[in-house]
Design a protein around this motif. Structure first.
Motif, PDB file in Angstrom:
ATOM      1  N   GLY A  79       5.975  -5.157  -9.631  1.00 41.59           N
ATOM      2  CA  GLY A  79       5.266  -3.741  -9.816  1.00 41.59           C
ATOM      3  C   GLY A  79       6.258  -2.759  -9.668  1.00 41.59           C
ATOM      4  N   PHE A  80       5.665  -1.375  -9.830  1.00 44.30           N
ATOM      5  CA  PHE A  80       6.307  -0.388  -9.565  1.00 44.30           C
ATOM      6  C   PHE A  80       6.585  -0.066  -8.135  1.00 44.30           C
ATOM      7  CE2 PHE A  80       5.994   4.396  -9.521  1.00 44.30           C
ATOM      8  CZ  PHE A  80       7.192   4.826 -10.185  1.00 44.30           C
ATOM      9  N   GLY A  81       7.650   0.637  -7.779  1.00 44.21           N
ATOM     10  CA  GLY A  81       7.994   0.748  -6.326  1.00 44.21           C
ATOM     11  C   GLY A  81       7.628   2.371  -5.996  1.00 44.21           C
ATOM     12  N   GLN A  82       6.922   2.659  -4.950  1.00 38.78           N
ATOM     13  CA  GLN A  82       6.890   4.038  -4.769  1.00 38.78           C
ATOM     14  C   GLN A  82       6.481   4.208  -3.280  1.00 38.78           C
ATOM     15  OE1 GLN A  82       3.101   5.506  -6.868  1.00 38.78           O
ATOM     16  NE2 GLN A  82       2.495   3.425  -7.080  1.00 38.78           N
ATOM     17  N   ASP A  83       6.865   5.348  -2.608  1.00 39.50           N
ATOM     18  CA  ASP A  83       6.502   5.666  -1.473  1.00 39.50           C
ATOM     19  C   ASP A  83       4.919   5.881  -1.082  1.00 39.50           C
ATOM     20  OD1 ASP A  83       7.049   6.579   1.428  1.00 39.50           O
ATOM     21  OD2 ASP A  83       7.182   8.634   0.653  1.00 39.50           O
ATOM     22  N   ARG A  84       4.547   5.087  -0.164  1.00 40.59           N
ATOM     23  CA  ARG A  84       3.044   5.184   0.176  1.00 40.59           C
ATOM     24  C   ARG A  84       2.634   6.696   0.440  1.00 40.59           C
ATOM     25  NH1 ARG A  84       2.313  -0.053   3.937  1.00 40.59           N
ATOM     26  NH2 ARG A  84       2.447  -1.687   2.328  1.00 40.59           N
ATOM     27  N   THR A  85       3.682   7.186   1.281  1.00 39.69           N
ATOM     28  CA  THR A  85       3.106   8.752   1.302  1.00 39.69           C
ATOM     29  C   THR A  85       3.108   9.754   0.261  1.00 39.69           C
ATOM     30  OG1 THR A  85       5.468   9.274   2.104  1.00 39.69           O
ATOM     31  CG2 THR A  85       4.276   8.330   3.746  1.00 39.69           C
ATOM     32  N   GLY A  86       3.914   9.361  -0.672  1.00 46.48           N
ATOM     33  CA  GLY A  86       4.083  10.203  -1.999  1.00 46.48           C
ATOM     34  C   GLY A  86       5.216  11.335  -1.755  1.00 46.48           C
ATOM     35  N   LYS A  87       5.562  11.305  -0.865  1.00 46.21           N
ATOM     36  CA  LYS A  87       6.756  12.205  -0.366  1.00 46.21           C
ATOM     37  C   LYS A  87       8.260  11.995  -0.883  1.00 46.21           C
ATOM     38  CE  LYS A  87       4.286  13.760   3.822  1.00 46.21           C
ATOM     39  NZ  LYS A  87       4.331  13.993   5.180  1.00 46.21           N
ATOM     40  N   ARG A  88       8.553  10.833  -1.116  1.00 40.61           N
ATOM     41  CA  ARG A  88       9.772  10.277  -1.617  1.00 40.61           C
ATOM     42  C   ARG A  88       9.969   9.938  -3.039  1.00 40.61           C
ATOM     43  NH1 ARG A  88      11.482   5.788   2.131  1.00 40.61           N
ATOM     44  NH2 ARG A  88      13.137   5.784   0.746  1.00 40.61           N
TER      45      ARG A  88
END
Length: 244
Positions: free
Chosen positions: A119-128
């Motif tokens: 799947g798509f990799g993303q920062d859990r906090t949404g800050k990065r």
């Protein structure tokens, strides 16, 4: 480059071992048949360096970065929707995106560098912006990729080489990350023994048949399970050489 199974975090231990063999034995040609993200070969000093991989999209990206170190094809933002679009185009055999662009999105935007698998990799906090952080790191790596000959082929292509040092980092046997690997490990072990008759061979693995291979180095490391390096499991990385 972020790559599933990358040795970048332990390169500082592995590279000096390989380099000493090259220097002591006056090796002029260094070969990595499973070059992956090129995180070892880019630190090796040798007259000739050859990095190969069966994934032709990966090789297309590495060649592209060699010639275009600023990576102008890379967008600053890769949304999940775009990631899925490129992934589905690849799956359908479409030609909307080049091999190098497909690989760029696949390695920089996939969770854990697991090339469209996880799947798509993303920062859990949404800050990065993890995707673009990886693009920046690839730009920094670009200068170290100069003068490496990259080629797309199976490891068996090198069965007849002589007087070289080969560092082999295959998909690890029995690990969940490579559950779908189609490696014939018995054949691989035979290959290592055969080429070791005329070359120096070093293999990365967790375990190898003890009667056939000798462990020359080992170190415990944490295998990261997510993008934030949490929930990691311990594993012991090892280097082996064939018993001759």
């Amino acid at each position: 480059m972020v790559y599933q199974g990358s040795k970048n975090r332990i390169a500082k231990y592995i590279v000096p071992i390989i380099q000493k063999y090259i220097d002591d034995k006056n090796i002029e040609t260094y070969i990595e048949p499973f070059v992956g993200g090129a995180n070892i070969i880019d630190k090796i000093q040798c007259k000739n360096r050859i990095g190969a991989d069966i994934n032709d999209e990966l090789i297309a990206l590495l060649k592209y970065v060699q010639e275009n170190p600023t990576i102008p094809i890379a967008p600053e933002i890769c949304s999940k929707e775009h990631y899925v679009e490129v992934r589905e185009n690849r799956k359908a055999g479409g030609d909307k995106y080049s091999k190098e662009y497909t690989a760029l999105i696949g390695y920089c935007a996939s969770f854990g560098g697991k090339y469209y698998n996880g799947g798509f990799g993303q920062d859990r906090t949404g800050k990065r912006n993890i995707y673009y952080e990886r693009v920046i790191n690839l730009r920094k790596q670009a200068i170290s990729l100069k003068n490496i000959s990259f080629m797309s082929c199976d490891y068996n292509y090198f069965k007849d080489v002589k007087n070289c040092l080969l560092y082999l980092d295959p998909p690890y046997k029995g690990t969940s990350n490579y559950a779908k690997s189609c490696m014939d490990y018995d054949h691989f072990y035979d290959f290592c023994h055969d080429i070791a008759q005329n070359n120096f061979v070093i293999i990365s693995e967790y375990d190898m048949p003890s009667e056939e291979f000798k462990c020359i180095w080992k170190k415990e490391r944490t295998v990261c399970q997510d993008a934030n390096r949490t929930n990691g499991q311990k594993a012991t990385e090892k280097l082996f050489i064939p018993n001759l």
